[in-house]
Enzyme design. Sequence first.
Site, PDB file in Angstrom:
ATOM      1  N   GLU A  38       5.659 -13.355  -1.460  1.00  0.00           N
ATOM      2  CA  GLU A  38       7.202 -14.095  -0.482  1.00  0.00           C
ATOM      3  C   GLU A  38       6.501 -14.261   0.866  1.00  0.00           C
ATOM      4  OE1 GLU A  38      10.672 -11.147  -0.697  1.00  0.00           O
ATOM      5  OE2 GLU A  38      11.449 -12.648   0.878  1.00  0.00           O
ATOM      6  N   ARG A 264      -0.127  -0.850  -8.374  1.00  0.00           N
ATOM      7  CA  ARG A 264      -0.177  -1.441  -6.851  1.00  0.00           C
ATOM      8  C   ARG A 264      -1.803  -0.957  -6.856  1.00  0.00           C
ATOM      9  NH1 ARG A 264       4.239  -3.396  -4.476  1.00  0.00           N
ATOM     10  NH2 ARG A 264       3.699  -3.022  -2.677  1.00  0.00           N
ATOM     11  N   LYS A 274       5.333  -4.663   3.302  1.00  0.00           N
ATOM     12  CA  LYS A 274       5.680  -5.571   4.407  1.00  0.00           C
ATOM     13  C   LYS A 274       6.803  -5.092   4.942  1.00  0.00           C
ATOM     14  CE  LYS A 274       5.215  -8.697   1.666  1.00  0.00           C
ATOM     15  NZ  LYS A 274       5.729 -10.219   0.989  1.00  0.00           N
TER      16      LYS A 274
HETATM   17  P1  ATP Z   1       5.293  -5.562  -0.500  1.00  0.00           P
HETATM   18  O1  ATP Z   1       5.257  -4.457  -1.255  1.00  0.00           O
HETATM   19  O2  ATP Z   1       3.910  -5.134   0.821  1.00  0.00           O
HETATM   20  O3  ATP Z   1       6.336  -5.719   0.420  1.00  0.00           O
HETATM   21  P2  ATP Z   1       5.565  -7.205  -1.647  1.00  0.00           P
HETATM   22  O4  ATP Z   1       4.938  -7.223  -3.730  1.00  0.00           O
HETATM   23  O5  ATP Z   1       6.985  -7.380  -1.230  1.00  0.00           O
HETATM   24  O6  ATP Z   1       4.678  -6.999  -1.137  1.00  0.00           O
HETATM   25  P3  ATP Z   1       5.281  -9.729  -2.007  1.00  0.00           P
HETATM   26  O7  ATP Z   1       4.808 -10.959  -1.540  1.00  0.00           O
HETATM   27  O8  ATP Z   1       5.952 -10.106  -2.952  1.00  0.00           O
HETATM   28  O9  ATP Z   1       5.268  -8.651  -1.814  1.00  0.00           O
HETATM   29  O10 ATP Z   1       3.888 -10.051  -2.853  1.00  0.00           O
HETATM   30  C1  ATP Z   1       3.109 -10.450  -3.965  1.00  0.00           C
HETATM   31  C2  ATP Z   1       2.513 -10.410  -4.942  1.00  0.00           C
HETATM   32  O11 ATP Z   1       1.535  -9.363  -4.752  1.00  0.00           O
HETATM   33  C3  ATP Z   1       3.439 -10.069  -6.238  1.00  0.00           C
HETATM   34  O12 ATP Z   1       1.960 -10.342  -7.340  1.00  0.00           O
HETATM   35  C4  ATP Z   1       2.875  -8.435  -5.756  1.00  0.00           C
HETATM   36  O13 ATP Z   1       3.255  -7.293  -7.552  1.00  0.00           O
HETATM   37  C5  ATP Z   1       1.450  -8.369  -5.933  1.00  0.00           C
HETATM   38  N1  ATP Z   1       1.179  -6.637  -4.503  1.00  0.00           N
HETATM   39  C6  ATP Z   1       2.359  -6.444  -3.447  1.00  0.00           C
HETATM   40  N2  ATP Z   1       1.186  -5.389  -2.820  1.00  0.00           N
HETATM   41  C7  ATP Z   1       0.632  -4.670  -4.239  1.00  0.00           C
HETATM   42  C8  ATP Z   1      -0.281  -3.900  -3.762  1.00  0.00           C
HETATM   43  N3  ATP Z   1      -0.393  -2.778  -2.635  1.00  0.00           N
HETATM   44  N4  ATP Z   1      -1.215  -3.869  -5.453  1.00  0.00           N
HETATM   45  C9  ATP Z   1      -1.115  -4.389  -5.511  1.00  0.00           C
HETATM   46  N5  ATP Z   1      -0.672  -5.913  -5.365  1.00  0.00           N
HETATM   47  C10 ATP Z   1       0.473  -5.992  -5.136  1.00  0.00           C
HETATM   48 MG    MG Z   2       7.922  -8.804  -3.980  1.00  0.00          MG
END
Ligand code: ATP
Ligand code: MG
Length: 561
Positions: A38, A264, A274
């Site tokens: 995102e 994760r 984020k």
């Molecule tokens: P955050 O929790 O930091 O806001 P998010 O999951 O909302 O992260 P996205 O931009 O939606 O952020 O993430 C893109 C991809 O990265 C998703 O498939 C998510 O599952 C993966 N991702 C995000 N954080 C991690 C992490 N700590 N370890 C592994 N994969 C991750």
């Molecule tokens: Mg997300």
Amino acid sequence: MTTETATAEPGRDFLRDIIDSDIAAGRNSEIVTRFPPEPNGYLHIGHAKAICLNFGIAEEYGGRCHLRFDDTNPTKEEQEYIDAIERDVRWLGFDWGSHLHYASDYFEQLYEWAEHLINAGKAYVDDLPAEKMRMMRGSLTEPGRNSPYRDRSIAENRDLFRRMRDGEFPNGARVLRAKIDMAAGNMNLRDPVLYRILHAEHPRTGAKWRIYPTYDFAHGQSDAIERVTYSLCTLEFEDHRPLYDWLIANLPVPSRPRQYEFARLNLNYTVLSKRFLTQLVSHGRVSGWDDPRMPTLAALRRRGVPPAAIRDFVRSVGVARANSTVDIAMLEHAVRESLNRTAQRRMAVLRPLRVVIENYPQDATEELEAINNPEDPACGKRRIPFGRELYIEKEDFIERPPKGFYRLSPGREVRLRYGYFVTCRDAVKNAAGEVTRLICTYDPATRGGNAPDGRKVRGTLHWVSAAHAEPAEIRLYNPLFSRPDPGAGGDLFADLNPSSIEILTESRVEPALADAVRGEAVQFERQGYFCADLDSAPNQLIFNRTVGLRDSWAKARASGG
Ligand code: ATP
Ligand code: MG
């Protein structure tokens, strides 16, 4: 806190096992994955795990991996983030080829599919206020209750949904919900919201849309449109999978992707969310998304971490289904391993103490030969100037040395790296009693660092020539947070480490560093790995400490800790 260790067979994991058995059973003609960020912030090292996994699998199986922006929430998304994400994925070493996609490319199709559900009696427009809707959703122990709007006619639903699209109602007035089961054990199946009203300009579709699909409605269908075969996401989406499957089963989508979840990446002393990282930036607790103390890829790059080290780290962490927290020392270990092979050695004195060699000829200088990288003879040698006045590290001198201290003290002889043996004759102090200068003598016969008579010294010090050294600012970084689980006490900012950055302004570096290339890693002998910062300029050198030399991870592993 558990610490995840390297998997038995690096590069093997349950996901690759699933793919292998699918291939063996002839279930796939191609392997297609995607990385779906995102664009509401910068990528962090947690994302690197997802990137390496998705692009890595595509590469290994001769498939492809798409970069798809999940841009369904225009109030938080910005072009700056889109650009940064593309830059960071490329920097990490991956290429999506022609497959750069946006969920917003599919808004028209998604809208049609929403109408398809309405026409099938599987979606309805709900007028309940958000608060009321939440209350009626029930809880894990209590079933939800049907909305009074649940049994609207198909015609009325279609009419209202079209008017939602046309911008007739204010934000929050109505939503489109799937009609599944308000008593479902899985909360995500209790008539989840598919569309909400949002009068907001979208970075790509402008003012065209007044309604936007939710993550759940956009994600699986985008996967299906792109013919993704494996939709790999983190464990928090496990409970969304039944909804993912329900939508795929109830819509005329062109393919049937399947979702699998993995753990994760969590790192101690680090925040990987984020939302929290945005707070650090917007409240000025760091200098920006690329502040070298941040866990973002932009910050790691600025700090001097090579992309190969991040890939190695991610590989050694492995992919599992159990959540765990990885020790930050493991990341540092990967950085050292990588830089040890590639970084050229240089000498820099962080906290200088002046040394005068009283038997060295006045105004004379000479050049000594130094090895650029003992790990890589191809890096060759360089010449470093030596003279009567030098700087050594303040901490390399102690007037009354404790047992086990083998560096300089009165009467003691040490080796200057690549130079001579020198002996300390006297320590000159200021009025406050602080040592400001050392008077030494050198032995001209020890040029290059060995005594012809075979006598040994126990200490070898780094140094720079006072007349030739370049002044530099050196920024030392420590963990941004002082507790291993930042924010666990409820206040993230209270856990910030007050000494996460230490700026040294009196440092001196050898002349070969005068034209240090920004971002290029060097090892300062006996100190650690450093790189010229983005703000560094030829007449105003600034270096970041990427990582120190001491490897607590290797040590802990060796002792079985
Ligand atoms: P955050 O929790 O930091 O806001 P998010 O999951 O909302 O992260 P996205 O931009 O939606 O952020 O993430 C893109 C991809 O990265 C998703 O498939 C998510 O599952 C993966 N991702 C995000 N954080 C991690 C992490 N700590 N370890 C592994 N994969 C991750
Ligand atoms: Mg997300």
